[in-house]
Scaffold this active site. Structure first.
Site, mmCIF file in Angstrom:
data_model
loop_
_atom_site.group_PDB
_atom_site.id
_atom_site.type_symbol
_atom_site.label_atom_id
_atom_site.label_comp_id
_atom_site.label_asym_id
_atom_site.label_seq_id
_atom_site.Cartn_x
_atom_site.Cartn_y
_atom_site.Cartn_z
ATOM 1 C CE LYS A 1 -7.387 -0.565 5.745
ATOM 2 N NZ LYS A 1 -8.106 0.080 4.644
ATOM 3 C CG ASP B 1 0.515 -2.676 6.106
ATOM 4 O OD1 ASP B 1 -0.394 -2.671 6.961
ATOM 5 O OD2 ASP B 1 0.411 -2.112 4.996
ATOM 6 C CG HIS C 1 -1.899 0.970 1.414
ATOM 7 N ND1 HIS C 1 -1.640 2.243 1.857
ATOM 8 C CD2 HIS C 1 -3.225 0.916 1.173
ATOM 9 C CE1 HIS C 1 -2.784 2.921 1.895
ATOM 10 N NE2 HIS C 1 -3.757 2.139 1.478
ATOM 11 C CD GLN D 1 -6.897 -4.211 3.402
ATOM 12 O OE1 GLN D 1 -7.826 -4.977 3.628
ATOM 13 N NE2 GLN D 1 -7.089 -2.944 3.084
ATOM 14 C CB CYS E 1 -4.000 3.351 -1.562
ATOM 15 S SG CYS E 1 -5.195 4.651 -1.304
#
Lengths: 416, 125
Positions: A234, A208, A131, A211, A374
């Protein structure tokens, strides 16, 4: 054993929907079908109530004064750190720093760690799947410090080219920063393996998890990473709250990111010493209610069970992919191997701009994302530029997928 | 969107009017929306203070491309001063007045490019 649990517990999305007030509304006269979960999730009643309850009954600043409200706020806010710590298997709640979101978390590391520890000639390894939030902060460091950014590529199936990994790692590599699950392709990357490889050259590892954390069970000790970042919104939590997990000794050695109130131990005009963890990195009055709301979101996820959520989404994903494959005018990106994946499908319809697809789905109350997600470098690599994207969560159903595909058929017909 | 209006827009998208470029254009301008990748280029020829010829090219969603097609029909032959006073509302009305606010950016891209071409008199790359 895993199989047994899998068949014993089934999540009912129709019941779960009742916990989410937003599904009571209609969009353009139709019941809302929310398939934009990779952008942000909807919020359960318990999270919404926790925000309302905080402001009605406990509102006060933390770490100030001895009065009852301040004490309650402080306990509630610290408790939220504990919930997040337990959720990801961190050893202590002080290893969790609350931030605004995953982007701010990565910036905190770029400034707090990178700025003070990297020198010219050092290298950072990221992947083409990142991202923008895991690309742009490192470019800032590259320009400021003269470091080099190496990039691990992706194959046409949507998997990282892991064979290239050893060649990209050396004793110059100081940090490997990898997206756990792709917000474009859904691919879940083998972060444990990548971490093991990175450790061989002594690099730190940042994951990261923005997600992945809403959809699958995460254990930072199992992965072996040094840092992990995510966004609360999220994973059923409020916007404006995210976090970093960091190993104690690294966080202790790191310089602060923001300077000012609450992050200090002792201030004189000449010199200041830093507060203990995690407050050293939480300057100023933080997003107290956001942190509390995130804690309640974690409670909700744990009540349902991450394994149940993952299995439900996998079922939806397989179902949607099979259905969509019936139409040759739907081009699906990634999902061409049997690697682990979260419920994200990026696609295009031949001859129709994804904005038109998303706009016409919206007229039927169906929310999907369209654009570059993104992740422009990845999109360019896969020659997709722009795409529509559906992404699932615990409240989505097969009926919703059917309705979405029926609507896609109508849109295709209109443009013929 | 009502189906008549949709038909009207899709017709312009599928059969764009005034599509192409002008070799000896007086003004050319190109602009896009970075977040969605839509791009419109306009070539203009002015004669006696009137928009004598206008051609567009570009890529993007049906709303942006149909809008600019409809726009070229609306302003062709118009006095330059009148073109400059063509408002966003005029554009939305020309589209049938049913574009959702979410898509205003797409619908108004063509008009933005047209005004910039006339005001800034910039050349397209």
């Amino acid at each position: 054993m895993e199989k047994l649990i899998k068949s014993a517990t089934v999540l009912d999305p129709h019941l779960i929907k009742n916990d989410f007030p937003v599904f009571k509304r209609r969009v353009n006269g139709k019941p809302l079908i929310y398939l934009d979960n990779a952008a942000t999730s909807q919020k359960p009643e318990s999270v919404i109530n926790s925000i309302d309850n905080y402001y009605r009954n406990h509102n006060s600043n933390i770490h100030r004064g001895v009065h009852t409200l301040s004490y309650e706020s402080t306990v509630m806010y610290e408790e939220a750190h504990k919930k997040v710590a337990e959720f990801i298997g961190a050893e202590d709640w002080r290893n969790i720093i609350f931030t605004r979101n995953a982007t701010e978390s990565i910036n905190l590391l770029a400034y707090g760690w990178g700025l003070h520890n990297l020198k010219e000639g050092d290298e950072i390894l990221i992947t083409i799947m990142e991202h923008h939030s895991n690309i742009v902060p490192w470019q800032m460091l590259r320009d400021l410090k003269g470091i080099k950014i190496n990039v691990l590529g992706v194959d046409e199936k949507g998997n990282l080219k892991l064979d290239d990994l050893p060649g990209l790692l050396s004793e110059r590599t100081k940090l490997v920063s990898v997206i756990h699950a792709s917000n474009v392709l859904g691919t879940v990357n083998p972060v444990k393996y990548i971490t093991q490889e990175a450790k061989k050259v002594g690099a730190l590892v940042l994951i990261d998890a923005a997600q992945s954390i809403p959809h699958l069970s995460i254990d930072v000790n199992d992965i072996g990473c040094d840092f992990l970042v995510a966004s609360g919104h999220k994973m059923l939590g409020p916007t404006g709250i995210g976090f970093i997990y960091g190993r104690t000794e690294l966080l202790q050695d790191m310089e602060p990111f923001m300077y000012g109130g609450d992050m200090i131990e002792k201030v004189t005009i000449e010199k200041t010493t830093w507060n203990e963890l995690p407050w050293k990195f939480e300057a100023g009055t933080p997003n107290i209610v956001g942190g509390i709301g995130l804690g309640v979101a974690v409670d909700y996820l744990q009540n349902i069970g991450l394994t149940n959520i993952y299995n439900h989404e996998e079922e939806l994903l397989v179902y949607a992919l099979e259905k969509m494959a019936e139409y040759d005018w739907i081009k699906i990106y990634g999902h061409k191997s049997d690697s682990q994946s979260v419920g994200v499908i990026s696609f295009n319809i031949e001859g129709i701009h994804p904005h038109d697809v998303a706009g016409m789905l919206d007229e039927q109350g169906i929310a999907v994302r369209s654009g570059h997600h993104c992740a422009q470098p990845l999109m360019r690599e896969l020659s997709m530029d722009f795409a529509a994207r559906v992404s699932f969560y615990l409240y989505n159903t097969k009926e919703e997928i059917d309705l979405c595909i029926e609507t896609l058929k109508k849109i295709k017909k209109l443009f013929e | 969107m009502e189906s008549d209006n949709l038909e009207f827009i899709l017709d312009h998208f599928k059969n764009p009017r005034n599509y192409g470029t002008i070799e000896d254009a007086d003004f050319s301008y190109e602009e896009g929306i970075p977040s969605c990748g839509d791009v419109i280029r306009l070539d203009l020829r002015i004669k006696n203070n009137k928009l004598d010829d206008i051609k567009f090219s570009g890529t993007g969603c049906a709303i942006s491309q149909a809008s600019v097609s409809i726009l070229t029909e609306s302003v062709e032959g118009m006095e330059v001063s009148k073109v400059l006073s063509f408002t966003d509302n005029d554009m939305l009305e020309a589209l049938g007045g049913q574009v959702s606010p979410i898509r205003f950016k797409c619908a108004l891209l063509g008009l933005t490019v047209l005004k910039k071409a006339l005001i800034e008199k910039k050349s397209a790359p």
